[in-house]
Scaffold this active site. Structure first.
Site, mmCIF file in Angstrom:
data_model
loop_
_atom_site.group_PDB
_atom_site.id
_atom_site.type_symbol
_atom_site.label_atom_id
_atom_site.label_comp_id
_atom_site.label_asym_id
_atom_site.label_seq_id
_atom_site.Cartn_x
_atom_site.Cartn_y
_atom_site.Cartn_z
ATOM 1 N N TYR A 1 -23.884 25.921 6.050
ATOM 2 C CA TYR A 1 -23.678 25.020 4.908
ATOM 3 C C TYR A 1 -23.805 25.822 3.621
ATOM 4 O O TYR A 1 -24.741 26.604 3.461
ATOM 5 C CB TYR A 1 -24.729 23.906 4.921
ATOM 6 C CG TYR A 1 -24.666 22.965 3.734
ATOM 7 C CD1 TYR A 1 -23.578 22.122 3.546
ATOM 8 C CD2 TYR A 1 -25.714 22.908 2.816
ATOM 9 C CE1 TYR A 1 -23.524 21.259 2.456
ATOM 10 C CE2 TYR A 1 -25.672 22.040 1.729
ATOM 11 C CZ TYR A 1 -24.581 21.215 1.559
ATOM 12 O OH TYR A 1 -24.533 20.352 0.485
ATOM 13 N N ASP B 1 -24.983 33.970 1.666
ATOM 14 C CA ASP B 1 -25.539 32.780 1.040
ATOM 15 C C ASP B 1 -27.025 32.741 1.378
ATOM 16 O O ASP B 1 -27.421 32.328 2.466
ATOM 17 C CB ASP B 1 -24.809 31.533 1.541
ATOM 18 C CG ASP B 1 -25.354 30.254 0.897
ATOM 19 O OD1 ASP B 1 -26.349 30.352 0.132
ATOM 20 O OD2 ASP B 1 -24.796 29.180 1.158
ATOM 21 N N LYS C 1 -33.068 27.291 -4.380
ATOM 22 C CA LYS C 1 -34.319 26.884 -3.739
ATOM 23 C C LYS C 1 -35.545 27.668 -4.247
ATOM 24 O O LYS C 1 -36.027 27.367 -5.330
ATOM 25 C CB LYS C 1 -34.147 26.920 -2.227
ATOM 26 C CG LYS C 1 -33.057 25.898 -1.826
ATOM 27 C CD LYS C 1 -32.923 25.566 -0.373
ATOM 28 C CE LYS C 1 -31.960 24.401 -0.224
ATOM 29 N NZ LYS C 1 -30.860 24.586 0.673
HETATM 30 C C1 LIG Z 1 -29.381 24.192 0.170
HETATM 31 C C2 LIG Z 1 -28.271 25.144 0.394
HETATM 32 C C3 LIG Z 1 -27.152 25.183 -0.440
HETATM 33 C C4 LIG Z 1 -26.902 24.157 -1.525
HETATM 34 O O1 LIG Z 1 -27.845 24.198 -2.533
HETATM 35 P P1 LIG Z 1 -27.996 22.897 -3.498
HETATM 36 O O2 LIG Z 1 -29.009 23.325 -4.498
HETATM 37 O O3 LIG Z 1 -28.423 21.778 -2.603
HETATM 38 O O4 LIG Z 1 -26.656 22.647 -4.083
HETATM 39 C C5 LIG Z 1 -26.224 26.177 -0.248
HETATM 40 N N1 LIG Z 1 -26.375 27.083 0.734
HETATM 41 C C6 LIG Z 1 -27.429 27.083 1.561
HETATM 42 C C7 LIG Z 1 -27.560 28.134 2.610
HETATM 43 C C8 LIG Z 1 -28.404 26.095 1.433
HETATM 44 O O5 LIG Z 1 -29.429 26.069 2.284
#
Ligand SMILES: *Cc1c(COP(=O)(O)O)cnc(C)c1O
Length: 429
Positions: free
Chosen positions: A144, A239, A267
């Site tokens: 994701y 990511d 995060k």
């Molecule tokens: C949480 C997450 C996102 C999205 O981040 P948001 O701040 O919710 O938009 C993208 N990539 C990864 C791997 C994530 O865990």
């Protein structure tokens, strides 16, 4: 445990907010109950509006490695409140945060701050396309990357939990620029490169997947993807929105020793405030406006409160490396304890863990990719989740998420969670 006030709030919320929540992952839909409304957190504990207390293994879905209301973070935020919350102009603190990230994350020579992980991946992909002059992106099933149009293809937990395969509202043309492949399947990546090598702008992946449950990369996978990208001129994007500053101070790229071209963060780098970042090789990042011609902007980017949350968190982590040893020990303790408890009552359970990211899968198979994760017994997970919640253990409300251990979980907290898991397994066996 009573939940009358949460129930009443949820009924009210559903009248004015779609599904009663501002992000689908919180809805508790797949675990067969309503969400609880949280009023307060402290360390690794949270309290709901009915005054129930929980040990929190969600940590706001990853940001709170240091727990709720860490004194260093609260002090930094209080200091900003004395001076003003937003200027839309450069500040010294954002330069310090950028320098801290550049100094710690191996691949990052320049970085731009944004407001969420989604913005970070969206922008990184645009920069990769601008840099290469190509359109196609390779992603992996069950990974994701936020709700970016062209990346909402086989996008893991959020959609899978709701039984949505791919999102409505994404034009075919966008989805067609994305080539989804099975994670950990290096042959599929080799084949994609031999067919489309000259068309691939970027390969984007979670170097440790968190969004189909925790799934680590198999030995050599990341390096081989790195080599293929280098050979054919594709930009490799890690990511690390979830893994950055979590699986190690320098993220998964420092843990596995593989260096991407671009990295996305979020995060943990906000310490509980909304933030994201993308960064990488100087020559690529200099494509970004106002230096280059790839446009990217944000009214609240580099927001002083968010930057203070991030700066205080990252400084604390840099100066207290024992945090990573501590969460590794707690993670191992929890993994061993819960697996033993499941074994004792004959529940088919398997687990994956990297440091403080941990998922218990209701399956007897090893989980390495999305097809494996999708075979889990989600009914059993739902019962386990409800049994745990009723005992005051707050877990991610989906089989396809990782739970997070923080610096403030004590051995007593972990042992309590194991004991509750034992009770839960007995109840569902
Ligand atoms: C949480 C997450 C996102 C999205 O981040 P948001 O701040 O919710 O938009 C993208 N990539 C990864 C791997 C994530 O865990």
């Amino acid at each position: 445990m009573e939940h009358d006030r949460s129930s009443a709030l949820f009924a009210k919320a559903r009248r004015s907010i779609p599904g009663g929540v501002n992000s689908p992952a919180r809805a508790f839909k797949s675990v067969g109950r309503e969400p609880v409304f949280i009023t307060r957190g402290d360390g690794c504990r949270i309290w709901d509006t009915d005054r129930n207390e929980y040990i929190d293994f969600v940590g706001s879905w990853g940001p709170l490695l240091l727990g709720h209301r860490h004194p260093a973070v609260i002090a930094a935020l209080a200091e900003v409140l004395e001076r003003g919350t937003s200027f839309g102009a450069p500040t010294e603190a954002e330069v310090e945060l950028a320098n801290l990230i550049v100094g710690i994350v191996p691949s990052v020579e320049m970085v731009r701050l944004v407001n969420s992980g989604t913005e970070a991946t969206m922008s990184a992909l645009r920069v990769a396309r601008g840099f290469t002059g190509r359109d196609m992106a390779v992603k992996f099933a069950g990974n994701y990357h936020g709700h970016v149009d062209s990346l909402l293809v086989k996008a893991g937990s959020g959609l899978a939990t709701l039984g949505i395969s791919d999102s409505a509202g994404v034009p075919d043309g966008f989805a067609k620029t994305t080539l989804p492949l099975p994670y950990n399947d290096i042959h599929a990546v080799e084949e994609a490169f031999s067919r489309h090598g000259g068309e691939i702008a970027a390969v984007i992946l979670e170097p440790v997947v968190g969004n189909m449950g925790c799934v680590p990369p198999m030995s050599g996978f990341l390096q081989r993807v790195r080599d293929l990208c280098s050979r054919d001129g594709a930009v490799l994007i890690f990511d690390e929105v979830m893994t950055g500053f979590r699986v190690a101070l320098g993220g998964a790229q420092s843990l596995y020793g593989v260096t991407p071209d671009l990295t996305t963060l979020g995060k943990v780098i906000g310490g509980g405030l909304p933030i994201g970042a993308f960064g990488g090789r100087r020559e690529i990042m200099e494509q970004v406006a106002p230096v280059g011609s790839v446009y990217q902007a944000g009214t609240l980017s580099g927001n002083p409160l968010a930057v203070a949350g991030g700066l205080s968190t990252l400084r604390y982590l840099r100066d207290n490396p024992e945090v990573y040893e501590r969460v590794e020990e707690s993670g191992a303790r929890m993994q061993t304890g819960v697996m033993e408890a499941a074994g004792q009552v004959g529940i088919a359970l398997t687990s994956n863990r990297v440091g403080s990211m941990l998922t218990f899968f209701f399956s007897s198979e090893e989980i390495r990719d999305w097809d494996g994760a999708a075979t889990c017994d989600t009914e059993a997970f739902g019962r386990y989740f409800r049994e745990m919640l009723a005992q005051g253990i707050y877990l991610p409300c989906s089989q396809y998420e990782a739970l997070f251990i923080g610096a403030c979980h004590s051995d007593v907290d972990i042992d309590r969670a194991i004991e509750c898991a034992r009770n839960a397994f007995r109840a569902i066996a």
